[in-house]
Motif scaffolding. Sequence first.
Motif, PDB file in Angstrom:
ATOM      1  N   PHE A   1     -31.592  66.030 -17.473  1.00 11.86           N
ATOM      2  CA  PHE A   1     -30.956  65.030 -18.570  1.00 11.86           C
ATOM      3  C   PHE A   1     -29.488  64.562 -17.776  1.00 11.86           C
ATOM      4  O   PHE A   1     -29.352  63.523 -17.610  1.00 11.86           O
TER       5      PHE A   1
ATOM      6  N   GLY B   1     -32.069  77.563 -18.091  1.00  9.35           N
ATOM      7  CA  GLY B   1     -31.988  76.160 -17.583  1.00  9.35           C
ATOM      8  C   GLY B   1     -31.611  75.003 -18.683  1.00  9.35           C
ATOM      9  O   GLY B   1     -32.145  74.308 -18.889  1.00  9.35           O
ATOM     10  N   THR B   2     -30.819  75.524 -19.781  1.00 14.56           N
ATOM     11  CA  THR B   2     -30.152  74.314 -20.559  1.00 14.56           C
ATOM     12  C   THR B   2     -28.657  74.250 -20.477  1.00 14.56           C
ATOM     13  O   THR B   2     -28.021  75.315 -20.386  1.00 14.56           O
TER      14      THR B   2
HETATM   15  C1  BJW Z   1     -31.196  74.769 -13.700  1.00 16.95           C
HETATM   16  C2  BJW Z   1     -31.965  74.319 -12.506  1.00 16.95           C
HETATM   17  C3  BJW Z   1     -32.641  75.229 -11.708  1.00 16.95           C
HETATM   18  C4  BJW Z   1     -30.601  72.660 -13.070  1.00 16.95           C
HETATM   19  N1  BJW Z   1     -32.639  76.267 -12.313  1.00 16.95           N
HETATM   20  N2  BJW Z   1     -30.940  75.777 -13.958  1.00 16.95           N
HETATM   21  C5  BJW Z   1     -21.698  67.007 -33.184  1.00 16.95           C
HETATM   22  C6  BJW Z   1     -21.703  68.516 -32.976  1.00 16.95           C
HETATM   23  C7  BJW Z   1     -22.597  68.984 -33.179  1.00 16.95           C
HETATM   24  C8  BJW Z   1     -24.036  68.508 -33.241  1.00 16.95           C
HETATM   25  C9  BJW Z   1     -23.798  67.174 -33.411  1.00 16.95           C
HETATM   26  C10 BJW Z   1     -22.765  66.282 -33.302  1.00 16.95           C
HETATM   27  N3  BJW Z   1     -23.002  65.176 -33.306  1.00 16.95           N
HETATM   28  C11 BJW Z   1     -24.268  65.057 -33.289  1.00 16.95           C
HETATM   29  C12 BJW Z   1     -25.027  66.262 -33.343  1.00 16.95           C
HETATM   30  C13 BJW Z   1     -26.369  66.551 -33.349  1.00 16.95           C
HETATM   31  C14 BJW Z   1     -27.147  66.221 -32.118  1.00 16.95           C
HETATM   32  C15 BJW Z   1     -26.390  66.862 -30.915  1.00 16.95           C
HETATM   33  O1  BJW Z   1     -26.547  67.830 -30.498  1.00 16.95           O
HETATM   34  N4  BJW Z   1     -25.791  65.975 -30.221  1.00 16.95           N
HETATM   35  C16 BJW Z   1     -24.884  66.124 -29.224  1.00 16.95           C
HETATM   36  C17 BJW Z   1     -24.881  65.286 -28.216  1.00 16.95           C
HETATM   37  C18 BJW Z   1     -23.573  66.736 -29.772  1.00 16.95           C
HETATM   38  N5  BJW Z   1     -28.466  66.759 -32.501  1.00 16.95           N
HETATM   39  C19 BJW Z   1     -29.578  66.289 -32.953  1.00 16.95           C
HETATM   40  O2  BJW Z   1     -29.232  65.036 -33.530  1.00 16.95           O
HETATM   41  C20 BJW Z   1     -30.759  67.083 -33.120  1.00 16.95           C
HETATM   42  N6  BJW Z   1     -30.963  67.208 -34.396  1.00 16.95           N
HETATM   43  C21 BJW Z   1     -30.334  67.652 -35.460  1.00 16.95           C
HETATM   44  O3  BJW Z   1     -29.289  68.133 -35.416  1.00 16.95           O
HETATM   45  O4  BJW Z   1     -30.775  67.620 -36.666  1.00 16.95           O
HETATM   46  C22 BJW Z   1     -30.252  68.127 -38.046  1.00 16.95           C
HETATM   47  C23 BJW Z   1     -30.380  69.712 -37.985  1.00 16.95           C
HETATM   48  C24 BJW Z   1     -29.300  70.306 -38.839  1.00 16.95           C
HETATM   49  C25 BJW Z   1     -29.515  71.553 -39.040  1.00 16.95           C
HETATM   50  C26 BJW Z   1     -30.260  72.335 -38.364  1.00 16.95           C
HETATM   51  C27 BJW Z   1     -31.153  71.775 -37.571  1.00 16.95           C
HETATM   52  C28 BJW Z   1     -31.081  70.382 -37.424  1.00 16.95           C
HETATM   53  C29 BJW Z   1     -31.762  66.432 -32.206  1.00 16.95           C
HETATM   54  C30 BJW Z   1     -31.536  66.708 -30.869  1.00 16.95           C
HETATM   55  C31 BJW Z   1     -32.769  65.860 -30.096  1.00 16.95           C
HETATM   56  C32 BJW Z   1     -32.486  66.032 -28.519  1.00 16.95           C
HETATM   57  N7  BJW Z   1     -33.511  65.142 -27.613  1.00 16.95           N
HETATM   58  C33 BJW Z   1     -33.631  65.049 -26.547  1.00 16.95           C
HETATM   59  C34 BJW Z   1     -34.627  64.153 -26.076  1.00 16.95           C
HETATM   60  C35 BJW Z   1     -36.103  64.582 -26.467  1.00 16.95           C
HETATM   61  C36 BJW Z   1     -37.016  63.486 -25.770  1.00 16.95           C
HETATM   62  C37 BJW Z   1     -37.032  63.353 -24.335  1.00 16.95           C
HETATM   63  O5  BJW Z   1     -37.142  64.256 -23.512  1.00 16.95           O
HETATM   64  O6  BJW Z   1     -36.564  62.251 -23.956  1.00 16.95           O
HETATM   65  O7  BJW Z   1     -33.934  66.398 -25.968  1.00 16.95           O
HETATM   66  S1  BJW Z   1     -32.057  64.844 -25.599  1.00 16.95           S
HETATM   67  C38 BJW Z   1     -32.359  65.989 -24.434  1.00 16.95           C
HETATM   68  O8  BJW Z   1     -31.238  66.973 -24.437  1.00 16.95           O
HETATM   69  C39 BJW Z   1     -33.444  66.603 -24.723  1.00 16.95           C
HETATM   70  C40 BJW Z   1     -33.437  67.899 -24.355  1.00 16.95           C
HETATM   71  O9  BJW Z   1     -34.501  68.855 -24.700  1.00 16.95           O
HETATM   72  C41 BJW Z   1     -31.984  68.331 -24.654  1.00 16.95           C
HETATM   73  C42 BJW Z   1     -31.181  69.365 -23.979  1.00 16.95           C
HETATM   74  O10 BJW Z   1     -31.000  69.000 -22.616  1.00 16.95           O
HETATM   75  P1  BJW Z   1     -31.294  70.259 -21.583  1.00 16.95           P
HETATM   76  O11 BJW Z   1     -32.554  70.644 -21.528  1.00 16.95           O
HETATM   77  O12 BJW Z   1     -30.148  71.525 -21.919  1.00 16.95           O
HETATM   78  O13 BJW Z   1     -30.961  69.568 -20.207  1.00 16.95           O
HETATM   79  P2  BJW Z   1     -29.753  69.420 -19.642  1.00 16.95           P
HETATM   80  O14 BJW Z   1     -29.806  68.063 -18.361  1.00 16.95           O
HETATM   81  O15 BJW Z   1     -28.678  68.840 -20.209  1.00 16.95           O
HETATM   82  O16 BJW Z   1     -29.189  70.519 -18.621  1.00 16.95           O
HETATM   83  C43 BJW Z   1     -30.086  71.365 -17.792  1.00 16.95           C
HETATM   84  C44 BJW Z   1     -29.444  72.380 -17.263  1.00 16.95           C
HETATM   85  O17 BJW Z   1     -30.234  73.101 -16.250  1.00 16.95           O
HETATM   86  C45 BJW Z   1     -28.012  72.359 -16.598  1.00 16.95           C
HETATM   87  O18 BJW Z   1     -27.271  73.216 -17.184  1.00 16.95           O
HETATM   88  C46 BJW Z   1     -28.454  72.500 -15.121  1.00 16.95           C
HETATM   89  O19 BJW Z   1     -27.443  73.491 -14.564  1.00 16.95           O
HETATM   90  C47 BJW Z   1     -29.420  73.562 -15.310  1.00 16.95           C
HETATM   91  N8  BJW Z   1     -30.430  73.590 -14.070  1.00 16.95           N
HETATM   92  N9  BJW Z   1     -31.525  72.923 -12.370  1.00 16.95           N
HETATM   93  C48 BJW Z   1     -31.881  76.695 -13.335  1.00 16.95           C
HETATM   94  N10 BJW Z   1     -33.175  75.018 -10.520  1.00 16.95           N
END
Ligand code: BJW
Length: 236
Positions: A25, A176-177
């Motif tokens: 992402f 990988g996150t």
């Molecule tokens: C390698 C590699 C190789 C590369 N080998 N490694 C302020 C503070 C705190 C929280 C919030 C806030 N404001 C809002 C929030 C909450 C919000 C949030 O977190 N926002 C942030 C922007 C701050 N979260 C939510 O809204 C979530 N819901 C929620 O909080 O509900 C309330 C709740 C309350 C209490 C308990 C529980 C819940 C929902 C989040 C939904 C995320 N959805 C997505 C889209 C899904 C659909 C789709 O795929 O389109 O999910 S967003 C996107 O990010 C996707 C992913 O699953 C998610 C994480 O990304 P990921 O997997 O980490 O990917 P990357 O690209 O960021 O990183 C990849 C990594 O791999 C890198 O580090 C590379 O270096 C590495 N890498 N190649 C090993 N070969």
Amino acid sequence: MNARYRRIVILTGAGISAESGIDTFRAAGGLWEQHRIEDVATPEGFARDPNLVLNFYDLRRAALANVAPNPSHMALALLEREFKGDLLLVTQNVDDLHERGGSARVLHMHGELKSALCTSCETRSPWLETMINRPPCPVCRAPTLRPDVVWFGEMPYQMGRIYQALETCDLFVSIGTSGAVYPAAGFVQEARAAGARTLELNLEPSEGSRLFHETRHGPASVLVPEWVEEVLQTGG
Ligand code: BJW
């Protein structure tokens, strides 16, 4: 790592599928560079322009046919088969590469591309086709399907089960996150508070790297098979 572990929780993110050819992402050229997050990954974006969102996910679902699991997916499947203790594999990924790599039990906390959610009857149904043509829900027949993925502001799936496992695990491994998205980014602190050892396997330091007891940096296809072999050799 030479301790014996009984209860392991593994969290995976987009980095584990990167070497299979699925864009992460937040990398340069990644999914979020080509799209505004608020347009394609929020309920408000979907309400504003459903065709844009349905097309975005239809394309990603179709693209799954052109990718294959890599050695890191296979290694985690081997661990599931061979590890004698409890193992919970939680993925933030919506692809199906863990399953195609051989893992039988995968918790998709952010949903799945191959699933549809009906906004009328709230049923989740396996889904392999497009949604842009507004097909009827297999259960209630309403033409109100949306991708069964968790967008910002929505509650991820099975949080109760995940927190329960984090409270009792003795090893938490994040693979990988980027540690940019909550609640997944907070799992390391939950596990530490419960007394677990914590390990990060990532290409580079993530946003939460300093929270882990141990970090190893490099490609998942190398680090994950090495770590799995280590766990299985030391008796898990
Ligand atoms: C390698 C590699 C190789 C590369 N080998 N490694 C302020 C503070 C705190 C929280 C919030 C806030 N404001 C809002 C929030 C909450 C919000 C949030 O977190 N926002 C942030 C922007 C701050 N979260 C939510 O809204 C979530 N819901 C929620 O909080 O509900 C309330 C709740 C309350 C209490 C308990 C529980 C819940 C929902 C989040 C939904 C995320 N959805 C997505 C889209 C899904 C659909 C789709 O795929 O389109 O999910 S967003 C996107 O990010 C996707 C992913 O699953 C998610 C994480 O990304 P990921 O997997 O980490 O990917 P990357 O690209 O960021 O990183 C990849 C990594 O791999 C890198 O580090 C590379 O270096 C590495 N890498 N190649 C090993 N070969």
